[in-house]
Structures are given as structure tokens and as C-alpha cells.
Design a protein around this motif. Structure first.
Motif, PDB file in Angstrom:
ATOM      1  N   LEU A  65       0.828  -1.205   0.000  1.00 24.87           N
ATOM      2  CA  LEU A  65       0.000   0.000   0.000  1.00 24.87           C
ATOM      3  C   LEU A  65       0.864   1.258   0.000  1.00 24.87           C
ATOM      4  CD1 LEU A  65      -2.908   1.048   0.116  1.00 24.87           C
ATOM      5  CD2 LEU A  65      -2.770   0.940   2.592  1.00 24.87           C
ATOM      6  N   MET A  66       1.913   1.268   0.827  1.00 27.19           N
ATOM      7  CA  MET A  66       2.771   2.450   0.929  1.00 27.19           C
ATOM      8  C   MET A  66       3.609   2.644  -0.334  1.00 27.19           C
ATOM      9  SD  MET A  66       1.977   3.617   3.809  1.00 27.19           S
ATOM     10  CE  MET A  66       3.060   4.497   4.860  1.00 27.19           C
ATOM     11  N   SER A  67       4.025   1.546  -0.956  1.00 22.69           N
ATOM     12  CA  SER A  67       4.904   1.677  -2.122  1.00 22.69           C
ATOM     13  C   SER A  67       4.163   2.143  -3.363  1.00 22.69           C
ATOM     14  CB  SER A  67       5.621   0.354  -2.403  1.00 22.69           C
ATOM     15  OG  SER A  67       4.698  -0.626  -2.806  1.00 22.69           O
ATOM     16  N   SER A  68       2.880   2.022  -3.376  1.00 24.39           N
ATOM     17  CA  SER A  68       2.111   2.508  -4.528  1.00 24.39           C
ATOM     18  C   SER A  68       1.302   3.712  -4.054  1.00 24.39           C
ATOM     19  CB  SER A  68       1.221   1.409  -5.095  1.00 24.39           C
ATOM     20  OG  SER A  68       0.662   0.647  -4.080  1.00 24.39           O
ATOM     21  N   GLY A  69       1.941   4.855  -4.089  1.00 22.36           N
ATOM     22  CA  GLY A  69       1.401   6.080  -3.543  1.00 22.36           C
ATOM     23  C   GLY A  69       0.000   6.436  -4.016  1.00 22.36           C
ATOM     24  N   GLY A  70      -0.281   6.248  -5.292  1.00 25.76           N
ATOM     25  CA  GLY A  70      -1.603   6.589  -5.813  1.00 25.76           C
ATOM     26  C   GLY A  70      -2.698   5.734  -5.205  1.00 25.76           C
ATOM     27  N   VAL A  71      -2.385   4.481  -5.005  1.00 22.83           N
ATOM     28  CA  VAL A  71      -3.363   3.569  -4.401  1.00 22.83           C
ATOM     29  C   VAL A  71      -3.619   3.989  -2.960  1.00 22.83           C
ATOM     30  CG1 VAL A  71      -3.793   1.178  -3.721  1.00 22.83           C
ATOM     31  CG2 VAL A  71      -2.703   1.686  -5.912  1.00 22.83           C
ATOM     32  N   LEU A  72      -2.543   4.292  -2.240  1.00 22.62           N
ATOM     33  CA  LEU A  72      -2.676   4.719  -0.843  1.00 22.62           C
ATOM     34  C   LEU A  72      -3.518   5.984  -0.745  1.00 22.62           C
ATOM     35  CD1 LEU A  72      -1.946   4.635   2.160  1.00 22.62           C
ATOM     36  CD2 LEU A  72       0.123   5.915   1.590  1.00 22.62           C
ATOM     37  N   ALA A  73      -3.236   6.949  -1.611  1.00 24.79           N
ATOM     38  CA  ALA A  73      -3.988   8.210  -1.566  1.00 24.79           C
ATOM     39  C   ALA A  73      -5.472   7.974  -1.845  1.00 24.79           C
ATOM     40  CB  ALA A  73      -3.407   9.185  -2.579  1.00 24.79           C
ATOM     41  N   GLY A  74      -5.752   7.110  -2.811  1.00 22.95           N
ATOM     42  CA  GLY A  74      -7.147   6.827  -3.148  1.00 22.95           C
ATOM     43  C   GLY A  74      -7.880   6.122  -2.023  1.00 22.95           C
ATOM     44  N   PHE A  89     -15.254   3.911  -1.104  1.00 19.38           N
ATOM     45  CA  PHE A  89     -14.326   3.072  -0.337  1.00 19.38           C
ATOM     46  C   PHE A  89     -14.572   1.580  -0.515  1.00 19.38           C
ATOM     47  CE2 PHE A  89     -12.566   0.837   3.285  1.00 19.38           C
ATOM     48  CZ  PHE A  89     -11.237   1.179   3.110  1.00 19.38           C
ATOM     49  N   PRO A  90     -15.819   1.114  -0.554  1.00 21.58           N
ATOM     50  CA  PRO A  90     -15.989  -0.329  -0.756  1.00 21.58           C
ATOM     51  C   PRO A  90     -15.327  -0.822  -2.046  1.00 21.58           C
ATOM     52  CG  PRO A  90     -18.045   0.628  -0.036  1.00 21.58           C
ATOM     53  CD  PRO A  90     -17.105   1.766  -0.297  1.00 21.58           C
ATOM     54  N   LEU A  91     -15.416  -0.026  -3.114  1.00 20.70           N
ATOM     55  CA  LEU A  91     -14.785  -0.440  -4.376  1.00 20.70           C
ATOM     56  C   LEU A  91     -13.263  -0.414  -4.253  1.00 20.70           C
ATOM     57  CD1 LEU A  91     -17.104   1.332  -6.982  1.00 20.70           C
ATOM     58  CD2 LEU A  91     -17.096  -1.060  -6.276  1.00 20.70           C
ATOM     59  N   SER A  92     -12.729   0.600  -3.568  1.00 20.97           N
ATOM     60  CA  SER A  92     -11.271   0.673  -3.379  1.00 20.97           C
ATOM     61  C   SER A  92     -10.782  -0.503  -2.540  1.00 20.97           C
ATOM     62  CB  SER A  92     -10.891   1.984  -2.687  1.00 20.97           C
ATOM     63  OG  SER A  92     -11.163   3.075  -3.507  1.00 20.97           O
ATOM     64  N   ALA A  93     -11.499  -0.817  -1.459  1.00 22.79           N
ATOM     65  CA  ALA A  93     -11.095  -1.923  -0.587  1.00 22.79           C
ATOM     66  C   ALA A  93     -11.160  -3.255  -1.326  1.00 22.79           C
ATOM     67  CB  ALA A  93     -11.986  -1.966   0.657  1.00 22.79           C
ATOM     68  N   ALA A  94     -12.205  -3.443  -2.124  1.00 19.65           N
ATOM     69  CA  ALA A  94     -12.334  -4.695  -2.874  1.00 19.65           C
ATOM     70  C   ALA A  94     -11.249  -4.806  -3.944  1.00 19.65           C
ATOM     71  CB  ALA A  94     -13.726  -4.774  -3.511  1.00 19.65           C
ATOM     72  N   ALA A  95     -10.967  -3.706  -4.651  1.00 19.59           N
ATOM     73  CA  ALA A  95      -9.927  -3.734  -5.691  1.00 19.59           C
ATOM     74  C   ALA A  95      -8.560  -3.980  -5.070  1.00 19.59           C
ATOM     75  CB  ALA A  95      -9.934  -2.413  -6.467  1.00 19.59           C
ATOM     76  N   PHE A  96      -8.298  -3.351  -3.939  1.00 16.29           N
ATOM     77  CA  PHE A  96      -7.019  -3.548  -3.262  1.00 16.29           C
ATOM     78  C   PHE A  96      -6.873  -4.999  -2.811  1.00 16.29           C
ATOM     79  CE2 PHE A  96      -4.254  -3.457   0.465  1.00 16.29           C
ATOM     80  CZ  PHE A  96      -3.138  -2.859  -0.077  1.00 16.29           C
ATOM     81  N   THR A  97      -7.932  -5.556  -2.223  1.00 17.19           N
ATOM     82  CA  THR A  97      -7.892  -6.940  -1.752  1.00 17.19           C
ATOM     83  C   THR A  97      -7.677  -7.900  -2.923  1.00 17.19           C
ATOM     84  OG1 THR A  97      -9.342  -6.379   0.087  1.00 17.19           O
ATOM     85  CG2 THR A  97      -9.210  -8.704  -0.512  1.00 17.19           C
ATOM     86  N   ASN A  98      -8.373  -7.661  -4.017  1.00 15.35           N
ATOM     87  CA  ASN A  98      -8.215  -8.519  -5.192  1.00 15.35           C
ATOM     88  C   ASN A  98      -6.787  -8.446  -5.723  1.00 15.35           C
ATOM     89  OD1 ASN A  98      -8.442  -9.865  -7.658  1.00 15.35           O
ATOM     90  ND2 ASN A  98     -10.553  -9.192  -7.941  1.00 15.35           N
ATOM     91  N   ALA A  99      -6.218  -7.236  -5.789  1.00 10.37           N
ATOM     92  CA  ALA A  99      -4.856  -7.078  -6.297  1.00 10.37           C
ATOM     93  C   ALA A  99      -3.843  -7.758  -5.370  1.00 10.37           C
ATOM     94  CB  ALA A  99      -4.535  -5.592  -6.447  1.00 10.37           C
TER      95      ALA A  99
END
Length: 185
Positions: free
Chosen positions: A101-110, A132-142
Motif C-alpha cells: 500500500l505504501m509503495s504505490s502512492g496513488g493507491v494509498l492516496a485513493g 471506499f468499498p470499491l477501493s477496498a475490494a480492488a485492493f484486496t483482489n490485487a
């Protein structure tokens, strides 16, 4: 002169009860039928936990939703570790996920912005509850997809390098976001 030997009445010594540890069965070869079956099981784990993260992201309290999504990701990584026979440590797994999460700054900011929006009454709450639900789901999937590839190539939690997979992680995150934005047929 002959020497008589007494008859042997002692039985031979009993073998010890210790058995050597059974060797770990070899992992199925990449591309084999067993490996394909394992990959399908891993994808099922990722899909199920992506849906759980979607629900965790729908919690209305800011930052509690982030903690709930992280808990879902820990559960997913534990399940993937069990599937691949990789030793799981929650402390190491948390550090690896946070490093991604920290290494991909754009993802963290979003992700941070989407959760923080919920703290703003009215429009902010609605926007945060929608994003946020979409961001959390996309992050978890990735996260799941990156670890699936890592485990499938024989990796463990100890040799996972978040910097090496950063580009792949960002691509998977963007791909997951696009897939989640698509209407269900």
C-alpha cells in the motif's frame, strides 16, 4: 576339545518406536492438472475475500472500515498460505500488505481519501460510502493476485519483496477497479 556355546535365549533388540518425519509431498508442477486445480482454488479464495472486503468497506465509520478490510486481507493471505503449504505469520503478512500500500502512492492516496470522505457529514459520507468499498475490494483482489503468483512460483512470505512486484500490483489494482466498475450482467 570342543567348547559348547550356551543357547541364545535373548531375542534381538526391538526396533525403536521413532519414525523419521514424513517428507513433505512435492508441490504440483507448474502447468500440471494439480497446479491448475490449486490455482482455481486460490482464485476462489480471492474472489470470496474480495466480496468480504466490499462489505467491510461499506462500514460507515471512517478508519474502522480500513481495519476491517485489512482483517479480510489477513484472512485471505492465511487461506492462500494454507493452500500452498506456506508458513503464515500475521505480523509479517501485515507488514507486506502495508508495504504494498505504501509503495504505490496513488493507491494509498485513493484508499485513504475514500475512507476519510466518510468523516464529512452529508455529501462526504455518501461519496465515501460509494467509493471506499470499491477501493477496498480492488485492493484486496490485487493483493490476492500478487500473492497467488508469488506462491505459485514457490515463494513464501519471507522472500516476498513488495518493491519487485509494485508494477504488477498497480496493474492488478487498476484492472480490479475497472472490473468492479462494470455492471453485472
Amino acid at each position: 576339545m570342543t567348547v559348547e556355546t550356551p543357547p541364545q535365549t535373548q531375542s534381538p533388540p526391538e526396533p525403536t518406536q521413532q519414525t523419521p518425519a514424513e517428507p513433505k509431498p512435492p508441490a504440483p508442477l507448474f502447468g500440471s492438472e494439480a497446479a491448475r486445480e490449486r490455482t482455481l482454488q486460490a482464485e476462489s479464495i480471492i474472489k470470496r475475500n474480495t466480496l468480504w472486503a466490499l462489505g467491510a468497506g461499506a462500514l460507515i465509520i471512517p478508519w474502522v472500515d480500513v481495519a476491517a478490510a485489512l482483517a479480510v486481507q489477513m484472512k485471505m493471505l492465511k487461506q492462500l498460505s494454507e493452500l500452498y503449504g506456506v508458513k503464515f505469520s500475521e505480523g509479517i503478512a501485515k507488514k507486506l500488505v502495508l508495504s504494498l500500500l505504501m509503495s504505490s502512492g496513488g493507491v494509498l492516496a485513493g484508499v485513504a481519501a475514500a475512507s476519510a470522505l466518510k468523516a464529512i457529514p452529508g455529501v462526504g459520507s455518501v461519496l465515501g460510502a460509494l467509493t471506499f468499498p470499491l477501493s477496498a475490494a480492488a485492493f484486496t483482489n490485487a493483493v490476492g493476485r500478487v500473492f497467488l503468483l508469488h506462491f505459485e512460483t514457490g515463494g513464501t512470505l519471507l522472500d516476498f519483496d513488495p518493491k519487485k512486484v509494485q508494477e504488477h500490483f498497480t496493474r492488478e489494482y487498476e484492472k480490479s477497479k475497472r472490473a468492479l466498475d462494470q455492471p453485472v450482467d
